[in-house]
Design an enzyme around this catalytic site. Structure first.
Site, PDB file in Angstrom:
ATOM      1  N   SER A 168      94.646  -4.365  12.828  1.00 13.41           N
ATOM      2  CA  SER A 168      95.796  -3.950  12.031  1.00 13.41           C
ATOM      3  C   SER A 168      95.460  -3.657  10.579  1.00 13.41           C
ATOM      4  O   SER A 168      96.090  -2.800   9.973  1.00 13.41           O
ATOM      5  CB  SER A 168      96.893  -5.016  12.111  1.00 13.41           C
ATOM      6  OG  SER A 168      96.392  -6.282  11.762  1.00 13.41           O
ATOM      7  N   HIS A 199      98.936  -1.472  17.379  1.00 13.92           N
ATOM      8  CA  HIS A 199      98.623  -0.276  16.587  1.00 13.92           C
ATOM      9  C   HIS A 199      98.022   0.850  17.413  1.00 13.92           C
ATOM     10  O   HIS A 199      97.555   1.842  16.865  1.00 13.92           O
ATOM     11  CB  HIS A 199      97.692  -0.646  15.425  1.00 13.92           C
ATOM     12  CG  HIS A 199      98.328  -1.629  14.512  1.00 13.92           C
ATOM     13  ND1 HIS A 199      99.224  -1.280  13.524  1.00 13.92           N
ATOM     14  CD2 HIS A 199      98.264  -2.979  14.485  1.00 13.92           C
ATOM     15  CE1 HIS A 199      99.663  -2.356  12.915  1.00 13.92           C
ATOM     16  NE2 HIS A 199      99.092  -3.406  13.485  1.00 13.92           N
ATOM     17  N   LYS A 254     106.330  -0.189  15.889  1.00 10.86           N
ATOM     18  CA  LYS A 254     105.347   0.576  15.119  1.00 10.86           C
ATOM     19  C   LYS A 254     105.327   2.022  15.633  1.00 10.86           C
ATOM     20  O   LYS A 254     106.267   2.749  15.374  1.00 10.86           O
ATOM     21  CB  LYS A 254     104.010  -0.151  15.164  1.00 10.86           C
ATOM     22  CG  LYS A 254     104.139  -1.428  14.335  1.00 10.86           C
ATOM     23  CD  LYS A 254     103.029  -2.416  14.433  1.00 10.86           C
ATOM     24  CE  LYS A 254     103.352  -3.601  13.528  1.00 10.86           C
ATOM     25  NZ  LYS A 254     102.644  -4.824  13.894  1.00 10.86           N
TER      26      LYS A 254
HETATM   27  C1  LIG Z   1     102.924  -6.180  13.833  1.00  9.61           C
HETATM   28  C2  LIG Z   1     102.004  -6.887  14.768  1.00  9.61           C
HETATM   29  C3  LIG Z   1     102.487  -7.883  15.618  1.00  9.61           C
HETATM   30  C4  LIG Z   1     103.885  -8.402  15.527  1.00  9.61           C
HETATM   31  O1  LIG Z   1     104.790  -7.513  16.098  1.00  9.61           O
HETATM   32  P1  LIG Z   1     106.317  -7.550  15.631  1.00  9.61           P
HETATM   33  O2  LIG Z   1     107.036  -6.834  16.704  1.00  9.61           O
HETATM   34  O3  LIG Z   1     106.374  -6.880  14.318  1.00  9.61           O
HETATM   35  O4  LIG Z   1     106.694  -9.006  15.554  1.00  9.61           O
HETATM   36  C5  LIG Z   1     101.615  -8.425  16.532  1.00  9.61           C
HETATM   37  N1  LIG Z   1     100.325  -8.019  16.600  1.00  9.61           N
HETATM   38  C6  LIG Z   1      99.828  -7.086  15.777  1.00  9.61           C
HETATM   39  C7  LIG Z   1      98.401  -6.688  15.899  1.00  9.61           C
HETATM   40  C8  LIG Z   1     100.651  -6.506  14.833  1.00  9.61           C
HETATM   41  O5  LIG Z   1     100.160  -5.611  13.985  1.00  9.61           O
END
Ligand SMILES: *Cc1c(COP(=O)(O)O)cnc(C)c1O
Length: 382
Positions: A176, A204, A236
């Protein structure tokens, strides 16, 4: 007594104090931030879907059909036909037998890891895994071992030394904060050799990597046999909200029985599931969004090389500019903001000490001219 004033002052002195900006209006390259129109390069809305008219329409229609609140947890009476249809469509999308929706990615990770391993077991995590995965490892009460970033040797040594009953290897698919892709074929092989289960967090990569955006496992042609536990978020690249875990029939049934963050929380609004269903169709169909991202990434990387900026080795829309000390990253972020460009500084403990950075991200809705504007601002502010 806990002295919060003192704790806050310490954070401030270390340049680690965190503040929120307030956004008016939808996500997009151009945003109203604290009342000012800016160009932003820090969203995870990689495909530019968070404000897509068809997805917004599906959300509204979903609210007309189901109302707003889901009313209860999935196991009580909150599991709607919208959620159910989305689970089936996601399973088809990631080419796995079954999917279970979670309310957030953080909860999906806590739920899956703690349901799979516990006292007497061990969980092996890449050093740069997302905080939610590290927290999941701690919560599980399994022994938590962190291996060197993407190092197959380091993982192999730790697996070989372990006397744990059950072993779980966990990695981000795309990291990330660095944007690099995990070496999944090698991780798969090592996990299998040591009788360990492999879990991949595709937060991602979903929508961005692999044929039709099916994610990092699909990018390497790995199915459920090689990556038995696949988790991804919907907030995302997918542009909506929520998360899921995909895998075998037995995995999903077990999570329904044992994953506490699944059992003890309210289901997300069904209208969100309807929006996500609309988004999945667009992700499958709109190849141009992934192509556009590649065009922007190439343009940015070659432009950055020309002005002598050192980027990290990333082929994904996450293109961090490594700065080092937190105060310098914050200062650069502020200078850029004065020029109307918003990129937040990422500091410890989100990233290791001494590796503060500007985490630049691209969306399919950015234009090449906007990338050029970013490069010009980096040159004049850097
Ligand atoms: C953003 C993220 C999460 C958390 O996901 P949310 O739906 O925002 O709680 C988990 N793992 C990774 C690698 C992330 O970037």
């Amino acid at each position: 007594m806990i002295d919060l004033k003192q704790k806050l002052a310490e954070r401030e002195a270390l340049h680690l104090y965190r503040r929120r900006r307030t956004i008016d209006g939808p996500q997009g390259p151009e945003q109203l931030v604290d009342g000012k129109k800016v160009l932003s390069f820090c969203s995870n809305d990689y495909l530019g879907l968070a404000n897509h008219p068809e997805i917004v329409a599906a959300f509204k229609k979903g609210a007309d059909t189901y109302g707003v609140g889901s009313g209860a947890a999935h196991l009580v009476n909150g599991h709607s036909s919208a959620h159910h249809a989305l689970e089936e469509e996601l399973a088809a999308f990631v080419q796995r037998p079954r999917v279970l929706l979670f309310s957030t990615g953080y909860m999906a990770n806590l739920g899956a890891v703690a349901a799979l391993v516990g006292t007497g077991d061990a969980v092996f995590e890449d050093r740069l895994n997302h905080a939610s995965l590290l927290d999941a490892g701690l919560l599980s009460r399994a022994r938590l071992a962190r291996y060197e970033h993407v190092s197959i040797d380091s993982l192999t040594n730790k697996l070989a030394d372990s006397k744990a009953k059950e072993k779980l290897v966990v990695t981000d698919g795309v990291f990330s904060m660095d944007g690099d892709i995990a070496p999944l074929p090698e991780l798969t092989a090592v996990a299998q050799q040591h009788d360990a289960l492999l879990m991949v967090d595709d937060a991602h990569a979903l929508g961005v990597l692999g044929p039709q955006g099916r994610g990092s496992a699909a990018h390497f042609g790995l199915g459920v046999a090689e990556v038995p536990v696949l988790m991804a978020t919907l907030g995302k690249g997918v542009g909506t909200f929520g998360a899921f875990v995909a895998g075998s029939e037995e995995l999903i049934e077990w999570l329904i029985q044992a994953a506490r963050p699944y059992i003890y929380t309210t289901a997300t609004p069904p209208a969100v599931a309807e929006a996500t269903r609309a988004s999945l169709k667009i992700i499958e169909g709109d190849e141009w969004r992934r192509e556009k991202l590649q065009t922007l990434i190439k343009r940015f990387r070659s432009g950055a090389a020309q002005i002598g900026l050192e980027l990290m080795d990333s082929q994904t829309p996450i293109q961090p500019l490594l700065i080092g000390e937190a105060d310098r990253a914050v200062a650069l972020s502020r200078r850029l903001e004065a020029e109307g460009i918003v990129i937040s500084a990422i500091r410890p403990p989100t990233v290791p000490e001494g590796t503060a950075r500007l985490r630049i991200t691209f969306s399919a809705n950015h234009s090449e001219a906007q990338v050029d504007r970013l490069l010009a601002a980096l040159e004049s502010c850097g």
